[in-house]
Design an enzyme around this catalytic site. Structure first.
Site, mmCIF file in Angstrom:
data_model
loop_
_atom_site.group_PDB
_atom_site.id
_atom_site.type_symbol
_atom_site.label_atom_id
_atom_site.label_comp_id
_atom_site.label_asym_id
_atom_site.label_seq_id
_atom_site.Cartn_x
_atom_site.Cartn_y
_atom_site.Cartn_z
ATOM 1 N N GLY A 1 0.889 -1.174 -0.033
ATOM 2 C CA GLY A 1 0.011 -0.013 -0.079
ATOM 3 C C GLY A 1 0.792 1.338 0.053
ATOM 4 C CB THR B 1 0.547 3.916 -4.488
ATOM 5 O OG1 THR B 1 -0.385 2.864 -4.164
ATOM 6 C CG2 THR B 1 1.779 3.200 -5.360
ATOM 7 C CG ASP C 1 -3.204 -7.345 -6.538
ATOM 8 O OD1 ASP C 1 -3.651 -6.326 -7.501
ATOM 9 O OD2 ASP C 1 -3.980 -7.742 -5.507
ATOM 10 C CG LEU C 2 -2.385 -7.175 -0.042
ATOM 11 C CD1 LEU C 2 -2.697 -6.847 1.326
ATOM 12 C CD2 LEU C 2 -1.060 -7.813 0.058
ATOM 13 C CB ALA D 1 -6.888 -1.974 3.077
ATOM 14 C CB SER E 1 -8.766 2.068 2.781
ATOM 15 O OG SER E 1 -8.763 3.328 1.885
ATOM 16 C CB THR F 1 -9.337 0.299 11.193
ATOM 17 O OG1 THR F 1 -10.552 1.101 11.414
ATOM 18 C CG2 THR F 1 -10.036 -1.075 10.824
ATOM 19 C CE1 TYR G 1 -10.779 -0.694 5.482
ATOM 20 C CE2 TYR G 1 -12.099 0.017 7.423
ATOM 21 C CZ TYR G 1 -10.921 -0.194 6.756
ATOM 22 O OH TYR G 1 -9.727 0.394 7.369
ATOM 23 C CE LYS H 1 -8.027 -2.794 6.849
ATOM 24 N NZ LYS H 1 -6.644 -2.663 6.654
ATOM 25 C CG HIS I 1 -4.459 8.227 10.233
ATOM 26 N ND1 HIS I 1 -4.897 7.004 10.932
ATOM 27 C CD2 HIS I 1 -3.579 7.609 9.227
ATOM 28 C CE1 HIS I 1 -4.545 6.085 10.243
ATOM 29 N NE2 HIS I 1 -3.816 6.064 9.156
#
Ligand code: NAP
Ligand code: GDD
Length: 351
Positions: free
Chosen positions: A9, A11, A64-65, A88, A90, A133, A157, A161, A187
């Site tokens: 991740g 990027t 790639d995950l 993720a 996200s 998260t 999501y 997680k 954040h």
């Protein structure tokens, strides 16, 4: 010996800040980038592959995950001392549209990395950070939320997680991997994706100020969040992997505001005073001076199930890691606004 850190991740918002942080710490950084049809490198502009001025080193690797073999090959080739798993899908609202894909990436993706670490014989070497998260707390069972607060996820999501959170704990307990969950509250920064509520507001309000847009269409503006600055939060991630023992930590400011508060503050800084009229989907935010409608409610941004209240207690991180945010809420807003005003000005000049 130079330590090697793999960042998935890279990027993304956090990936861009963390990559810079790790390079400043003298690491060899392998930044995992996924293939996209248009460039996804804008947040990494200026970061060239190769040896950096301070002797640290940057490598970009395609990954790639969703692809176990790819992850295993990367782990075998680089034998990283640290993996920061930030990749993720996200976006919480989008996770209702693509729940299966979100589970693949955000849930099983974590398992693929941890299995890859084990398979490559790196269990006793590689330290692992999982981007967990505050969404895990969902329908909150305690205020404020801390490490011991029970989870109650409210979206595909958050459920994905949750799987990743427990997989991280399990691989720590079962195989002795130095694996940590950072349970991070929201954040933000000038690098925040433009669909997230804070950036949508700073981007939209500055465009309105410069006459590039009429109004903002918003969802549930009474949702409350604990908003910090991404730069402070990546410092916390780094600290978690430098400890003598692995553990899970909440990172949060402990301050809470609603999206409505955020709108009022941003517009006030741009010299508008919002007056609210109407209620529910008919509510409007109107500029007191001009009478213009600046904010409307659009149900398209509502979620089938919402997280209304998040506010974190980061005492453990502050005590054990010595983590302390440098930014205040106001410096975060100023940072985002200064960036987005400049962006809107460039956009206007190019029109
Ligand atoms: P972000 O800006 O959306 O970045 C997500 C990154 O994941 C991007 O680099 C994206 O690549 C990459 N990615 C998406 N799908 C992938 C796949 N299948 N394989 C490999 N890479 C993939 O998110 P962020 O705000 O930086 O957040 C970083 C992590 O922290 C995420 O895991 C997020 O869920 C979690 N988190 C964020 C917050 C927050 O408030 N920001 C709070 C708690 C936890 P592209 O650039 O190609 O799209
Ligand atoms: N995105 C968005 N757009 N959110 C809106 C809008 C809107 O127009 N109007 C109101 N909101 C509300 C959302 O319903 C939500 O309650 C809140 O604003 C924050 O939404 P986002 O900024 O999209 O973030 P999030 O809290 O759902 O998720 C972010 O933070 C999580 C940590 O708590 C993401 O970064 C997640 O990846 C992260 O895990």
């Amino acid at each position: 010996m130079m330590k090697t850190s793999l960042v998935t991740g890279a990027t993304g918002q956090d990936g861009a800040y963390l990559t810079r942080k790790l390079l400043s710490e003298g690491r060899r950084v392998c930044a995992m980038i996924r293939r996209t049809s248009t460039s996804n490198m804008s947040r990494l502009l200026g970061l060239r592959e190769g040896t950096q001025e301070n002797g640290s080193e940057l490598r970009y690797v395609t990954g790639d995950l969703t692809d176990s073999a790819n992850i295993s090959r990367i782990l075998e080739e680089f034998e990283p001392d640290e993996v920061y798993n930030l990749a993720a899908q996200s976006d919480v609202r989008v996770s209702f549209d693509v729940p299966e894909y979100t589970g693949e990436v955000d849930g099983l993706g974590t398992l693929r990395i941890l299995e890859g670490i084990r398979g490559a014989g790196l269990a006793s070497k590689t330290r692992f950070y999982q981007a967990s998260t505050s969404e895990l707390f969902g329908d909150v069972k305690e205020k404020p939320q801390r490490e011991s607060t029970p989870f109650a996820p409210r979206s595909p999501y958050a459920i994905a997680k949750l799987y990743a959170y427990w997989t991280t704990v399990n691989y720590r307990e079962a195989y002795g991997i130095f694996a940590c969950n950072g349970i991070l509250f929201n954040h933000e920064s000038p690098l925040r994706g433009e669909n997230f509520v804070t950036r949508k507001i700073t981007r939209g309000a500055t465009r309105i100020r410069l006459g590039l847009q009429d109004k903002l269409r918003m969802g549930n503006i009474d949702a409350r969040r604990d908003w910090g600055h991404a730069e402070d939060y990546v410092n916390g991630m780094f600290l978690m992997l430098q400890q003598s023992e692995p553990d899970d930590y909440v990172l949060a400011t402990g301050e809470q505001r609603s999206a409505r508060d955020f709108l009022e503050l941003v517009f006030a800084k741009l010299d508008y005073e919002i007056v609210w009229q109407g209620s529910g989907v008919d509510e409007k935010g109107i500029d007191r001076k001009s009478g213009k409608v600046l904010v409307e409610i659009d149900p398209v941004f509502f979620r089938p199930t919402e997280v209304n209240y998040l506010c974190g207690d980061s005492t453990k991180a502050r005590t054990k890691l010595g983590w302390k945010p440098r930014h205040t809420f106001h410096s975060l807003v100023e940072d985002m606004l200064a960036h987005d005003l400049a962006l809107a000005e460039r956009e206007k000049n190019n029109n």
